[in-house]
Design an enzyme around this catalytic site. Structure first.
Site, PDB file in Angstrom:
ATOM      1  CB  SER A 117      35.047  15.554  27.793  1.00 28.67           C
ATOM      2  OG  SER A 117      36.208  15.332  27.958  1.00 28.67           O
TER       3      SER A 117
ATOM      4  NE  ARG B 184      38.497  28.780  15.863  1.00 36.45           N
ATOM      5  CZ  ARG B 184      38.177  28.117  17.524  1.00 36.45           C
ATOM      6  NH1 ARG B 184      38.173  29.284  18.104  1.00 36.45           N
ATOM      7  NH2 ARG B 184      37.227  27.865  16.503  1.00 36.45           N
TER       8      ARG B 184
ATOM      9  N   GLY C 173      31.761  29.087  16.603  1.00 38.30           N
ATOM     10  CA  GLY C 173      31.238  27.610  15.896  1.00 38.30           C
ATOM     11  C   GLY C 173      29.506  27.088  16.488  1.00 38.30           C
TER      12      GLY C 173
END
Length: 545
Positions: A68, A507, A510
């Site tokens: 990408s 948050r 990951g």
């Protein structure tokens, strides 16, 4: 598993020994790494893809080789399920296990256990379509994928060539729905539905002005060159196709423009006021921009995924309003992440639309959007699409027959049917998204500047805080509030109250021991101050590494 099958995998896996001290994890983007480290991983994903096809009764599965918006020396691999969506999350742990298996024997053992547990019958009929973008490493990695697919006896690998990621997803979805599914069919579908929408514009409100496209020196610019040849109602100048010596994603592309808010290479003062757009490296992201004046230097006014979502929502709501009371029964919803600019959320809510939040990551937004008759989702980075439920599409097709041809209601229904065909309902697609933006701007008679006036983004700031243990932070499923550590959300709320239009959340990353902080407020100074205050709270509650 029969001995001949075990022998096939043992023999082929010896061709692709796993690199030392490399541990990979399958996420929204699949596996990504330096291309020189990926052959064994891609080979093993080839095996997984064959098993996935067999598990789903010999449905066609897609395997895409791309990284990408990453630099050109990287590459990656991801799987498209038969629906055209991403690989089922239930299979991601198996992908991690086989990618990191340290020996051919361990690999076979993991596959054997998985095949038994999932009750997969290894027989003829597995089919995997293989696509790649323009990266130099793509062809070599595609060969590894082919060998992986074919090492599952009776499975077939079909090389469908150089494609954008969304093209492969669209083709896989079409194939499994029993539709024509070649790249030519993809282009024909875009062209037909685009022309239909152009023909349904009430009056030509705006002369067709030139769109200038930044192709990120990747596959998207090259495919747009092909598509441009079929379109008479789109004047597009394509730069950064990769043919003029430019480097993939280097100072170009949607990711660069969206993050840096500056012009890509090949753009400058000559383009002041022009409508411009950028694809990312594999053309699954789209952003628009323009240079406001010569005095702005290389700074741009950015129209990101939130602005695109707002334009799409406005257009679809307009068609439903024309249909009248029956149209108002359609459940039209918008899905965003916590990172969506608050001004865009307020704008969509003021339109009377339902807005729901999903966890960061395209697969989470897609899942939520499926709950609506028409679900629109976008991330600010420009990845998103529109989903139409089968029930609502059937209703629209029925209404096309009920309303008299040429009436306002018939035209509105026809526009919605055409949008459902134009937009790629499998994944975000920069090519189809660009065509829909362009036809809506023509329909509205709007310039890019007029579109940008829908709302003004609130200033925002993002900060990363390194922490000893990111798992100490637990959030709600929408990631808008922190549940742990206890008391931190109350402290964040107290800071937010100090600022006009204040909003902030945290948050955990990951992939690394980092907590991400997002803050927005009515001024940039306040947004910066709020972000820093919340970052200090993270440090005081979790400590800093």
């Amino acid at each position: 598993m029969e001995e001949t099958q075990i022998a096939s995998i043992l023999k082929s896996s010896e061709l692709y020994p796993i690199p030392q001290s490399v541990k990979l994890s399958y996420g929204t983007a699949g596996f990504r790494a330096d291309a020189s480290l990926l052959e064994s991983t891609v080979y093993r994903v080839g095996i997984l893809s064959s098993l996935r096809s067999l598990k789903l009764k010999s449905s066609t599965v897609g395997l895409m080789i791309t990284a990408s918006h990453n630099k050109v020396s990287d590459n990656g691999v991801k799987v498209s399920d038969p629906s055209g969506g991403m690989l089922s999350q239930e299979w991601e742990p198996f992908a991690d296990q086989i990618a990191n298996a340290s020996s051919p024997q361990e690999l076979v053992s993991l596959i054997k256990d998985f095949v038994e547990r999932e009750e997969i019958a290894i027989e003829k009929g597995g089919e995997v379509w293989l696509g790649r973008d323009t990266r130099p490493s793509g062809e070599r990695l595609l060969r590894a994928a082919e060998i992986g697919v074919r090492s599952v006896l009776g499975s077939v690998a079909v090389d469908v060539g150089v494609l954008t990621t969304p093209q492969l997803h669209w083709m896989v979805r079409a194939k499994n729905k029993g539709l024509n599914a070649t790249e030519s069919d993809y282009f024909e579908n875009l062209v037909t539905s685009f022309k239909c929408l152009i023909d349904l514009i009430p009056i030509n409100k705006l002369e067709i002005s030139t769109l200038v496209l930044d192709g990120a020196n990747g596959v998207g610019g090259q495919k747009m060159e092909v598509l441009r040849g079929y379109l008479s109602n789109l004047d597009v100048e394509i730069r950064n196709t990769g043919r003029d010596g430019g480097v993939l994603n280097e100072g170009v592309g949607a990711d660069f423009v969206q993050k840096e808010k500056v012009v890509p290479l090949g753009f400058g003062v000559k383009d002041v006021g022009m409508r411009c757009a950028s694809f990312d490296g594999d053309a699954d992201r789209l952003v628009y921009f323009y240079i406001p004046s010569e005095s702005c230097g290389d700074k741009v006014e950015l129209l990101d995924g939130d602005k695109i979502l707002s334009l799409f929502a406005l257009f679809i709501k307009e068609q439903l309003n024309i249909i009248g009371d029956e149209g108002k029964q359609c459940r039209l919803g918008v899905v965003q992440t916590a990172y969506a600019n608050g001004a865009s959320t307020d704008y969509v809510k003021e339109m009377g639309l339902e807005v729901v939040f999903a966890k960061t990551g395209v697969k989470h937004l897609h899942e939520k959007a499926e709950e609506f008759d028409v679900g629109i989702y976008f991330e600010a980075n420009g990845h998103g699409t529109i989903l139409f439920s089968e029930y609502f599409l059937s209703w629209l097709v029925g209404k096309q027959k009920d309303y008299s041809e040429g009436s306002d209601k018939h035209n509105a229904v026809s526009r919605l049917v055409a949008v459902s065909n134009l937009i790629n309902q499998a994944v975000g697609d920069a090519l189809s998204g660009l065509l829909l933006v362009e036809v809506i701007l023509q329909h509205m008679g709007w310039s890019v500047q007029k579109w940008n006036e829908l709302y003004k983004d609130l200033p925002s700031r993002q900060v990363k805080v390194e922490v000893p243990d990111r798992t100490a932070v637990v959030t709600t499923s929408e990631e808008t509030e922190a549940l742990k550590p206890l008391g931190i959300q109350d402290a964040i709320n107290a800071e937010i109250k100090k600022y006009q239009h204040g909003r902030a959340f945290i948050r955990p990353s990951g992939t690394e021991d980092v907590v991400r902080v997002y803050a927005e407020a009515s001024t940039q100074e306040d947004a910066d101050s709020l972000a820093n205050s919340v970052a200090q709270l993270v440090k005081s509650f979790l400590g800093s590494s």
